[in-house]
Design a protein around this motif. Structure first.
Motif, PDB file in Angstrom:
ATOM      1  N   ALA A   1     -31.407 -44.059   9.375  1.00 36.89           N
ATOM      2  CA  ALA A   1     -30.403 -44.966   8.832  1.00 36.89           C
ATOM      3  C   ALA A   1     -29.306 -45.285   9.839  1.00 36.89           C
ATOM      4  O   ALA A   1     -28.905 -44.437  10.625  1.00 36.89           O
ATOM      5  CB  ALA A   1     -29.775 -44.359   7.583  1.00 36.89           C
ATOM      6  N   SER A   2     -28.835 -46.536   9.789  1.00 40.40           N
ATOM      7  CA  SER A   2     -27.683 -46.923  10.600  1.00 40.40           C
ATOM      8  C   SER A   2     -26.385 -46.819   9.798  1.00 40.40           C
ATOM      9  O   SER A   2     -25.318 -46.641  10.365  1.00 40.40           O
ATOM     10  CB  SER A   2     -27.852 -48.348  11.122  1.00 40.40           C
ATOM     11  OG  SER A   2     -27.938 -49.266  10.056  1.00 40.40           O
ATOM     12  N   ASP A   3     -26.480 -46.937   8.485  1.00 40.98           N
ATOM     13  CA  ASP A   3     -25.331 -46.801   7.592  1.00 40.98           C
ATOM     14  C   ASP A   3     -25.797 -46.053   6.350  1.00 40.98           C
ATOM     15  O   ASP A   3     -26.880 -46.337   5.835  1.00 40.98           O
ATOM     16  CB  ASP A   3     -24.780 -48.161   7.161  1.00 40.98           C
ATOM     17  CG  ASP A   3     -24.302 -49.008   8.314  1.00 40.98           C
ATOM     18  OD1 ASP A   3     -23.215 -48.733   8.833  1.00 40.98           O
ATOM     19  OD2 ASP A   3     -25.029 -49.936   8.686  1.00 40.98           O
ATOM     20  N   VAL A   4     -24.991 -45.129   5.865  1.00 39.64           N
ATOM     21  CA  VAL A   4     -25.312 -44.363   4.660  1.00 39.64           C
ATOM     22  C   VAL A   4     -24.063 -44.281   3.807  1.00 39.64           C
ATOM     23  O   VAL A   4     -22.975 -43.985   4.311  1.00 39.64           O
ATOM     24  CB  VAL A   4     -25.783 -42.933   5.000  1.00 39.64           C
ATOM     25  CG1 VAL A   4     -26.067 -42.157   3.724  1.00 39.64           C
ATOM     26  CG2 VAL A   4     -26.995 -42.930   5.895  1.00 39.64           C
ATOM     27  N   LYS A   5     -24.214 -44.534   2.514  1.00 38.56           N
ATOM     28  CA  LYS A   5     -23.110 -44.358   1.572  1.00 38.56           C
ATOM     29  C   LYS A   5     -23.653 -43.635   0.338  1.00 38.56           C
ATOM     30  O   LYS A   5     -24.786 -43.876  -0.075  1.00 38.56           O
ATOM     31  CB  LYS A   5     -22.512 -45.697   1.153  1.00 38.56           C
ATOM     32  CG  LYS A   5     -21.885 -46.468   2.309  1.00 38.56           C
ATOM     33  CD  LYS A   5     -21.238 -47.745   1.820  1.00 38.56           C
ATOM     34  CE  LYS A   5     -20.780 -48.626   2.961  1.00 38.56           C
ATOM     35  NZ  LYS A   5     -19.797 -48.044   3.829  1.00 38.56           N
ATOM     36  N   ILE A   6     -22.832 -42.756  -0.233  1.00 40.21           N
ATOM     37  CA  ILE A   6     -23.202 -42.025  -1.439  1.00 40.21           C
ATOM     38  C   ILE A   6     -22.117 -42.259  -2.486  1.00 40.21           C
ATOM     39  O   ILE A   6     -20.927 -42.139  -2.197  1.00 40.21           O
ATOM     40  CB  ILE A   6     -23.350 -40.521  -1.158  1.00 40.21           C
ATOM     41  CG1 ILE A   6     -24.469 -40.295  -0.136  1.00 40.21           C
ATOM     42  CG2 ILE A   6     -23.641 -39.756  -2.455  1.00 40.21           C
ATOM     43  CD1 ILE A   6     -24.551 -38.866   0.381  1.00 40.21           C
ATOM     44  N   PHE A   7     -22.550 -42.590  -3.709  1.00 36.56           N
ATOM     45  CA  PHE A   7     -21.633 -42.861  -4.809  1.00 36.56           C
ATOM     46  C   PHE A   7     -21.927 -41.939  -5.981  1.00 36.56           C
ATOM     47  O   PHE A   7     -23.093 -41.633  -6.257  1.00 36.56           O
ATOM     48  CB  PHE A   7     -21.791 -44.312  -5.299  1.00 36.56           C
ATOM     49  CG  PHE A   7     -21.427 -45.339  -4.271  1.00 36.56           C
ATOM     50  CD1 PHE A   7     -20.147 -45.857  -4.215  1.00 36.56           C
ATOM     51  CD2 PHE A   7     -22.370 -45.795  -3.363  1.00 36.56           C
ATOM     52  CE1 PHE A   7     -19.805 -46.810  -3.261  1.00 36.56           C
ATOM     53  CE2 PHE A   7     -22.045 -46.748  -2.412  1.00 36.56           C
ATOM     54  CZ  PHE A   7     -20.760 -47.256  -2.366  1.00 36.56           C
ATOM     55  N   GLU A   8     -20.884 -41.499  -6.669  1.00 35.33           N
ATOM     56  CA  GLU A   8     -21.052 -40.843  -7.960  1.00 35.33           C
ATOM     57  C   GLU A   8     -21.251 -41.944  -8.986  1.00 35.33           C
ATOM     58  O   GLU A   8     -20.496 -42.918  -9.016  1.00 35.33           O
ATOM     59  CB  GLU A   8     -19.820 -40.021  -8.316  1.00 35.33           C
ATOM     60  CG  GLU A   8     -19.664 -38.766  -7.490  1.00 35.33           C
ATOM     61  CD  GLU A   8     -18.499 -37.906  -7.939  1.00 35.33           C
ATOM     62  OE1 GLU A   8     -17.714 -38.356  -8.788  1.00 35.33           O
ATOM     63  OE2 GLU A   8     -18.387 -36.785  -7.436  1.00 35.33           O
ATOM     64  N   THR A   9     -22.262 -41.803  -9.837  1.00 37.74           N
ATOM     65  CA  THR A   9     -22.598 -42.901 -10.745  1.00 37.74           C
ATOM     66  C   THR A   9     -21.663 -43.003 -11.947  1.00 37.74           C
ATOM     67  O   THR A   9     -21.569 -44.062 -12.546  1.00 37.74           O
ATOM     68  CB  THR A   9     -24.053 -42.763 -11.245  1.00 37.74           C
ATOM     69  OG1 THR A   9     -24.207 -41.490 -11.893  1.00 37.74           O
ATOM     70  CG2 THR A   9     -25.033 -42.864 -10.092  1.00 37.74           C
ATOM     71  N   VAL A  10     -20.964 -41.932 -12.303  1.00 39.54           N
ATOM     72  CA  VAL A  10     -20.091 -41.987 -13.470  1.00 39.54           C
ATOM     73  C   VAL A  10     -18.988 -43.021 -13.268  1.00 39.54           C
ATOM     74  O   VAL A  10     -18.730 -43.850 -14.127  1.00 39.54           O
ATOM     75  CB  VAL A  10     -19.502 -40.602 -13.793  1.00 39.54           C
ATOM     76  CG1 VAL A  10     -18.356 -40.714 -14.790  1.00 39.54           C
ATOM     77  CG2 VAL A  10     -20.577 -39.690 -14.342  1.00 39.54           C
ATOM     78  N   ASP A  11     -18.337 -42.982 -12.113  1.00 38.25           N
ATOM     79  CA  ASP A  11     -17.241 -43.924 -11.875  1.00 38.25           C
ATOM     80  C   ASP A  11     -17.462 -44.782 -10.634  1.00 38.25           C
ATOM     81  O   ASP A  11     -16.559 -45.482 -10.199  1.00 38.25           O
ATOM     82  CB  ASP A  11     -15.906 -43.185 -11.767  1.00 38.25           C
ATOM     83  CG  ASP A  11     -15.905 -42.139 -10.659  1.00 38.25           C
ATOM     84  OD1 ASP A  11     -16.898 -42.054  -9.913  1.00 38.25           O
ATOM     85  OD2 ASP A  11     -14.911 -41.413 -10.544  1.00 38.25           O
ATOM     86  N   ASP A  12     -18.662 -44.722 -10.082  1.00 37.92           N
ATOM     87  CA  ASP A  12     -19.029 -45.501  -8.894  1.00 37.92           C
ATOM     88  C   ASP A  12     -18.113 -45.211  -7.713  1.00 37.92           C
ATOM     89  O   ASP A  12     -17.844 -46.065  -6.888  1.00 37.92           O
ATOM     90  CB  ASP A  12     -19.049 -46.998  -9.216  1.00 37.92           C
ATOM     91  CG  ASP A  12     -20.017 -47.751  -8.305  1.00 37.92           C
ATOM     92  OD1 ASP A  12     -21.046 -47.164  -7.912  1.00 37.92           O
ATOM     93  OD2 ASP A  12     -19.738 -48.912  -7.963  1.00 37.92           O
TER      94      ASP A  12
END
Length: 79
Positions: free
Chosen positions: A41-52
């Motif tokens: 990957a060149s860019d990675v982002k992780i989000f919590e799905t409850v509140d994005d």
């Protein structure tokens, strides 16, 4: 409601985001490490799905070719 995690990433040379939703923090960290450690990957982002909420963001990660060039320059005997 228990949060799940959404991981989005761009592969090197791609402008499209790929996306996966995982159930546990451990699963998403394993996926993130795999993407980064294997120069996928060149860019990675992780989000919590409850509140994005974004809980991890890495941009402009080094690509595989650059990593190999760096290692060859520092330790030519490795390849």
């Amino acid at each position: 409601m228990q949060t799940r995690y959404k991981i989005i990433y761009k592969e090197h040379g791609s402008t499209e985001w790929a996306e996966s939703t995982l159930d546990t923090h451990a699963q998403v960290m394993k996926a993130k490490d795999h993407l980064i450690d294997n120069y996928i990957a060149s860019d990675v982002k992780i989000f919590e799905t409850v509140d994005d909420r974004c809980v991890f963001s890495a941009e402009d990660l080094i690509d595989y070719d650059t990593a190999v060039e760096d290692v060859e320059r520092m330790s030519p005997h490795m390849f």
